[in-house]
Design an enzyme around this catalytic site. Structure first.
Site, short mmCIF file in Angstrom:
data_model
loop_
_atom_site.label_atom_id
_atom_site.label_comp_id
_atom_site.label_asym_id
_atom_site.label_seq_id
_atom_site.Cartn_x
_atom_site.Cartn_y
_atom_site.Cartn_z
N SER A 1 -14.04 0.71 9.90
CA SER A 1 -12.76 1.55 8.24
C SER A 1 -13.32 0.73 7.01
O SER A 1 -13.99 -0.94 7.46
CB SER A 1 -11.57 0.91 8.69
OG SER A 1 -10.65 0.41 7.64
N ALA A 2 -13.30 1.74 5.86
CA ALA A 2 -13.80 0.43 4.43
C ALA A 2 -12.88 -1.01 4.14
O ALA A 2 -12.97 -1.69 3.21
CB ALA A 2 -13.49 1.57 3.18
N ASP A 3 -11.91 -1.14 4.75
CA ASP A 3 -10.88 -2.13 5.28
C ASP A 3 -11.69 -3.18 5.07
O ASP A 3 -11.80 -4.76 4.66
CB ASP A 3 -10.13 -2.26 5.84
CG ASP A 3 -9.02 -0.84 5.18
OD1 ASP A 3 -8.89 -0.47 4.28
OD2 ASP A 3 -8.02 -0.87 6.72
N LYS B 1 -3.97 -1.97 15.11
CA LYS B 1 -3.47 -0.78 15.85
C LYS B 1 -4.50 -1.30 17.33
O LYS B 1 -5.70 -0.67 17.08
CB LYS B 1 -3.39 0.65 16.11
CG LYS B 1 -1.78 0.22 15.17
CD LYS B 1 -1.18 2.05 15.50
CE LYS B 1 0.08 2.13 14.44
NZ LYS B 1 0.25 2.37 13.29
N VAL C 1 -5.84 -0.04 2.61
CA VAL C 1 -5.69 -1.45 2.72
C VAL C 1 -7.09 -1.91 1.68
O VAL C 1 -6.26 -2.12 0.39
CB VAL C 1 -6.08 -1.57 3.70
CG1 VAL C 1 -6.60 -3.69 3.56
CG2 VAL C 1 -4.21 -2.05 5.16
N LYS D 1 -5.72 11.06 0.73
CA LYS D 1 -6.18 9.08 0.94
C LYS D 1 -7.37 8.94 -0.16
O LYS D 1 -8.20 9.48 -0.29
CB LYS D 1 -6.42 8.94 2.24
CG LYS D 1 -6.61 8.40 2.98
CD LYS D 1 -6.97 8.49 4.40
CE LYS D 1 -8.14 6.98 5.46
NZ LYS D 1 -8.33 7.53 6.18
N GLU E 1 0.69 -1.15 -0.07
CA GLU E 1 0.06 -0.81 -0.59
C GLU E 1 1.24 1.13 -0.24
O GLU E 1 2.39 1.15 0.06
CB GLU E 1 -1.08 -0.11 1.28
CG GLU E 1 0.13 0.03 2.14
CD GLU E 1 -0.61 0.80 3.83
OE1 GLU E 1 -1.81 2.00 3.82
OE2 GLU E 1 -1.46 0.29 4.68
#
Ligand code: PSU
Ligand code: MN
Length: 312
Positions: free
Chosen positions: A149-151, A168, A115, A95, A33
């Site tokens: 998160s869209a991850d 994290k 990601v 981003k 990434e």
């Protein structure tokens, strides 16, 4: 999977020739990434991290492909000059997650892929392996903010092996694992029974799925994809022991970063970069070293899994 030579895609997608050749030949290509370069780490550590990750993939006999949006084009396999530009002019680079791609590409802008963004773009080019530091997740206080998160939405639909050091502890880690379970994403400990928490090897959250070698990881991937189960497998590998940070100390830094974010009314896509920057500032040198060590370690493992997969 749509191939990069698909003429509609070619308008937007540029796969570096060596990357394209390796995808066709062996498939042992590892996506990396660019968000960690533009926003995750300060200069010059970001550049060092990016180059060390690429080198680690090569050392395992696989081909690295750093992914980003450069002047409105999706690059799978950014050049050294492009990586350098992302590392030095991070504040000009937006981003790039899934929802940002149309805006960035139509506006001929540059974007550092998260990601989620990287999984999506690398998938368009037919890549199957990816390494990062930590995945995004469910944020603490999600009950109020709905910040997820869209991850976590990309992982269930992107057929990729994702090597990370967990996530994290700025996040709600139990909720993050619950979400992945709901969406059917296997989270497999690599050499561990616990979900690692990026700077620390332990989180107290057991995974129930573990592999200890790249070959085992490759076999698991093969079964998943042969079964026609869509989506990613997350391989969570703890940070190398000498670089792990003391848990108790970290909790203080995290608590302060979260307070600061609330006081400054940080919201939306700025939350994660803000928290990352705060933690980096307050933990200073040790956290940077830790970050670089785990990134490189994950890139190496992704390279090794990619190679093992091609040998099956
Ligand atoms: N966590 C980290 N380092 C990072 C990120 C997350 O420890 O650099 C980045 C990754 O690019 C990840 C993104 O995909 O932040 C998640 O952002 P958000 O929570 O806004 O989806
Ligand atoms: Mn968010």
């Amino acid at each position: 999977m749509r191939a990069p030579q698909d003429s509609t895609l070619a308008e937007f997608l540029e796969v570096e020739p060596r990357v394209a050749a390796a995808v066709r030949k062996s498939g042992a290509v590892v996506a990396l990434e660019s968000s960690v370069i533009a926003a995750g780490l300060p200069h010059p550590h970001n550049l060092e991290a990016a180059l060390r990750c690429e080198e680690a993939v090569r050392a395992e006999g696989a081909i690295p492909a750093t992914v980003g949006i450069v002047h409105g084009r999706i690059k799978v396999g950014m050049s050294q000059a492009e990586i350098q530009a992302f590392a030095t002019r991070g504040d000009e680079i937006e981003k790039a997650s899934r929802r940002d791609l149309p805006h960035l590409i139509a506006g001929r802008k540059s974007g550092a892929t998260t990601v989620a963004g990287t999984l999506l773009c690398a998938g368009l080019a037919g890549l199957r392996f990816f390494a990062t530091g930590g995945i995004g997740g469910v944020h603490r206080g999600w009950q109020e903010t709905l910040d997820i998160s869209a991850d976590l939405e990309e992982l269930p639909q992107s057929p990729m092996a994702v090597v990370c050091a967990g996530a994290k502890a700025i996040l709600d880690l139990p909720a993050t694992l619950e979400y992945l379970e709901t969406r059917g994403v296997p989270v497999v400990g690599f050499g561990t029974d616990e979900f690692p928490a990026f700077y620390t090897r332990e989180s107290g959250l057991s995974l129930g799925q573990r592999v200890d070698t790249a070959e085992e990881a490759a076999r698991l991937l093969r079964v998943k994809w042969r079964l026609g189960l869509p989506g990613a497998v997350v391989f969570a590998q703890p940070i190398p022991t000498p670089f792990a940070l003391p848990q108790a100390e970290l909790e203080g830094h995290i608590a302060r970063a979260l307070e600061d974010a609330e006081a400054a009314k940080i919201a939306g896509k700025d939350v994660t970069p803000f928290l990352l920057a705060r933690i980096a500032e307050s933990t200073s040198g040790a956290s940077l070293k830790a970050n670089l060590a785990l990134l490189e370690n994950n890139a190496r493992l992704a390279g090794r899994i990619a190679r093992a997969y091609t040998r099956l």
